[in-house]
Design an enzyme around this catalytic site. Structure first.
Site, PDB file in Angstrom:
ATOM      1  N   THR A 196       1.842  -5.360  13.869  1.00 33.42           N
ATOM      2  CA  THR A 196       1.493  -5.273  12.441  1.00 33.42           C
ATOM      3  C   THR A 196       0.112  -5.864  12.190  1.00 33.42           C
ATOM      4  O   THR A 196      -0.626  -5.392  11.323  1.00 33.42           O
ATOM      5  CB  THR A 196       2.557  -6.013  11.598  1.00 33.42           C
ATOM      6  OG1 THR A 196       3.851  -5.581  12.022  1.00 33.42           O
ATOM      7  CG2 THR A 196       2.396  -5.721  10.122  1.00 33.42           C
ATOM      8  N   THR A 253       9.467  -1.362  19.045  1.00 32.78           N
ATOM      9  CA  THR A 253       9.895  -2.322  20.062  1.00 32.78           C
ATOM     10  C   THR A 253      10.563  -1.573  21.217  1.00 32.78           C
ATOM     11  O   THR A 253      10.922  -2.174  22.223  1.00 32.78           O
ATOM     12  CB  THR A 253      10.911  -3.314  19.468  1.00 32.78           C
ATOM     13  OG1 THR A 253      11.895  -2.558  18.757  1.00 32.78           O
ATOM     14  CG2 THR A 253      10.245  -4.284  18.513  1.00 32.78           C
TER      15      THR A 253
HETATM   16  P1  ADP Z   1       4.770  -7.533  15.311  1.00 31.32           P
HETATM   17  O1  ADP Z   1       4.319  -6.541  14.274  1.00 31.32           O
HETATM   18  O2  ADP Z   1       4.421  -7.121  16.711  1.00 31.32           O
HETATM   19  O3  ADP Z   1       6.222  -7.895  15.182  1.00 31.32           O
HETATM   20  P2  ADP Z   1       2.931  -9.321  13.958  1.00 31.32           P
HETATM   21  O4  ADP Z   1       1.666  -8.553  14.075  1.00 31.32           O
HETATM   22  O5  ADP Z   1       3.611  -9.299  12.619  1.00 31.32           O
HETATM   23  O6  ADP Z   1       3.958  -8.905  15.098  1.00 31.32           O
HETATM   24  O7  ADP Z   1       2.615 -10.837  14.392  1.00 31.32           O
HETATM   25  C1  ADP Z   1       3.318 -11.941  13.866  1.00 31.32           C
HETATM   26  C2  ADP Z   1       2.365 -13.061  13.543  1.00 31.32           C
HETATM   27  O8  ADP Z   1       1.804 -13.546  14.745  1.00 31.32           O
HETATM   28  C3  ADP Z   1       1.168 -12.650  12.672  1.00 31.32           C
HETATM   29  O9  ADP Z   1       1.419 -12.884  11.314  1.00 31.32           O
HETATM   30  C4  ADP Z   1       0.046 -13.506  13.166  1.00 31.32           C
HETATM   31  O10 ADP Z   1      -0.017 -14.694  12.417  1.00 31.32           O
HETATM   32  C5  ADP Z   1       0.425 -13.843  14.592  1.00 31.32           C
HETATM   33  N1  ADP Z   1      -0.342 -13.055  15.578  1.00 31.32           N
HETATM   34  C6  ADP Z   1       0.058 -11.921  16.197  1.00 31.32           C
HETATM   35  N2  ADP Z   1      -0.874 -11.501  17.082  1.00 31.32           N
HETATM   36  C7  ADP Z   1      -1.884 -12.391  17.025  1.00 31.32           C
HETATM   37  C8  ADP Z   1      -3.148 -12.515  17.723  1.00 31.32           C
HETATM   38  N3  ADP Z   1      -3.519 -11.635  18.660  1.00 31.32           N
HETATM   39  N4  ADP Z   1      -3.940 -13.563  17.405  1.00 31.32           N
HETATM   40  C9  ADP Z   1      -3.565 -14.472  16.483  1.00 31.32           C
HETATM   41  N5  ADP Z   1      -2.387 -14.412  15.799  1.00 31.32           N
HETATM   42  C10 ADP Z   1      -1.557 -13.398  16.065  1.00 31.32           C
END
Ligand code: ADP
Length: 340
Positions: free
Chosen positions: A66, A159
């Site tokens: 995301t 996922t």
């Molecule tokens: P997913 O969509 O894969 O479930 P998200 O993108 O929502 O994960 O990530 C969750 C949280 O982790 C984000 O709100 C952010 O704060 C942190 N995060 C994720 N990837 C990174 C990154 N590469 N660098 C810094 N923070 C990150």
């Protein structure tokens, strides 16, 4: 049932603090190869004045799918609409987003593996030719109108890449797998976010929180917030290594970063199922939980940590799992090669 603890690993969106989410790719930590490839594709699309090709991200929850969906449109300077796969029950649920697209807009669909077949098929022409069929009118007056869409970029997140059909997967020009984060990258995220949360943390404490965060940024953020609360009420606000250890111990996070649900999984597999091989459905039923929670949120990290193996006959606990859980291996495990 999902994870019930305050330090949940679960991808509950409202738990993500928008202030902690990077808004530009340059502010993201780790995933360097993925970022570099995306930057090249973005730059080329901008130079040609074309839309960016459709992008698919796959990987366990909390690794940045995301976040990329926020950063990419911001690099492109275009708006983004967020949709969730399970809410798209029929093609008509997709129509408003498609017919109201703004120029070169990004459309993000989370959990894209959960869209029904009819919606998926409806997306094929939208993705490939930027066209959709609209049914106008009712009953015998109904007619099909072929509607031209504004070119757009679809970003899909899943996922379970394995659950996507070939035709859908093939319509994404860019496919990226997000892997777990290194200890170094996670420590960097903890340090940066401690600054954003305005809390003092020592390097050693940041490393301790990172070490117990399942190699996952979302988990690191959740645990950092808990450690901050603990430090505030018990340790004058400063997070030292000792404070981090005490806080995580109180929340039942162990030395590998496993929480209660992870340990219950290992305990079920080892004690009840005699170490396996056992199907995930049986483990879930025994734990009285749902298979998806185990498959999405528990198993990926246990596999990565070499605590379990996934075999065609089912899940098997490794010698490392027995040692970690301080349980003796059964004499009738039937898997001699694993321990000798
Ligand atoms: P997913 O969509 O894969 O479930 P998200 O993108 O929502 O994960 O990530 C969750 C949280 O982790 C984000 O709100 C952010 O704060 C942190 N995060 C994720 N990837 C990174 C990154 N590469 N660098 C810094 N923070 C990150």
């Amino acid at each position: 049932m999902t994870r019930e603890t305050i330090l949940s690993n679960s991808p509950v969106p409202e738990e993500d603090d928008p202030n902690l989410r990077p808004s530009r790719m340059a502010d993201m930590v780790g995933q360097r190869d993925v970022i570099e490839r995306l930057q090249i594709a973005i730059e080329a699309a901008r130079q040609r004045d074309e839309v960016l090709g459709h992008v698919l991200f796959d990987g366990p929850p909390g690794l940045g799918k995301t976040t990329f969906a926020h950063c990419i449109p911001s690099e492109l300077g275009v708006p983004v609409d967020f949709l969730s796969g399970p809410s798209l029950k029929a093609p008509k649920d997709l129509v408003p987003s498609l017919t109201n697209l703004r120029p070169k807009q990004v459309l993000f669909i989370d959990e894209i593996h959960r869209i029904p077949k009819a919606v998926e098929e409806y997306m094929y022409t939208a993705m490939e030719d930027f066209r959709i069929d609209l049914i106008l009118g009712d009953g015998i007056n109904a007619r099909t109108h072929n509607f031209k869409l504004r070119p757009f970029t679809l970003i899909g997140a899943t996922t379970r890449a394995g659950m996507l059909t070939g035709p859908l997967r093939d319509r994404f020009q860019i496919r990226e797998h997000l892997d777990f984060y290194s200890q170094e990258d996670l420590t960097e995220i903890v340090c940066r976010n401690a600054m954003k949360l305005n809390v003092e943390i020592t390097d050693e404490a940041a490393a301790e929180v990172a070490l117990r965060s399942r190699s996952t940024p979302r988990v690191a953020n959740n645990r950092l917030r808990w450690v901050r609360d603990f430090a505030q009420s018990r340790a004058a606000g400063k997070i030292t290594a000792q404070v981090a250890q005490d806080a995580l111990k109180m929340a039942e996070i162990d030395s590998l970063g496993l929480d209660r649900l992870d340990r219950r999984y290992l305990d079920t597999l080892i004690r009840v199922c005699l170490g396996g091989p056992t199907g995930i459905g049986t483990i879930a039923a025994t734990m009285n939980t749902v298979t998806d929670t185990l498959a999405d949120e528990v198993e990926p990290f246990l596999l990565r940590s070499e605590l379990i193996l996934r075999t065609p006959r089912g899940r098997i606990a490794t010698a490392k799992a027995y040692a970690h859980m301080q349980l003796d291996r059964p004499t009738n495990s039937g898997q001699p090669g694993l321990f000798d």
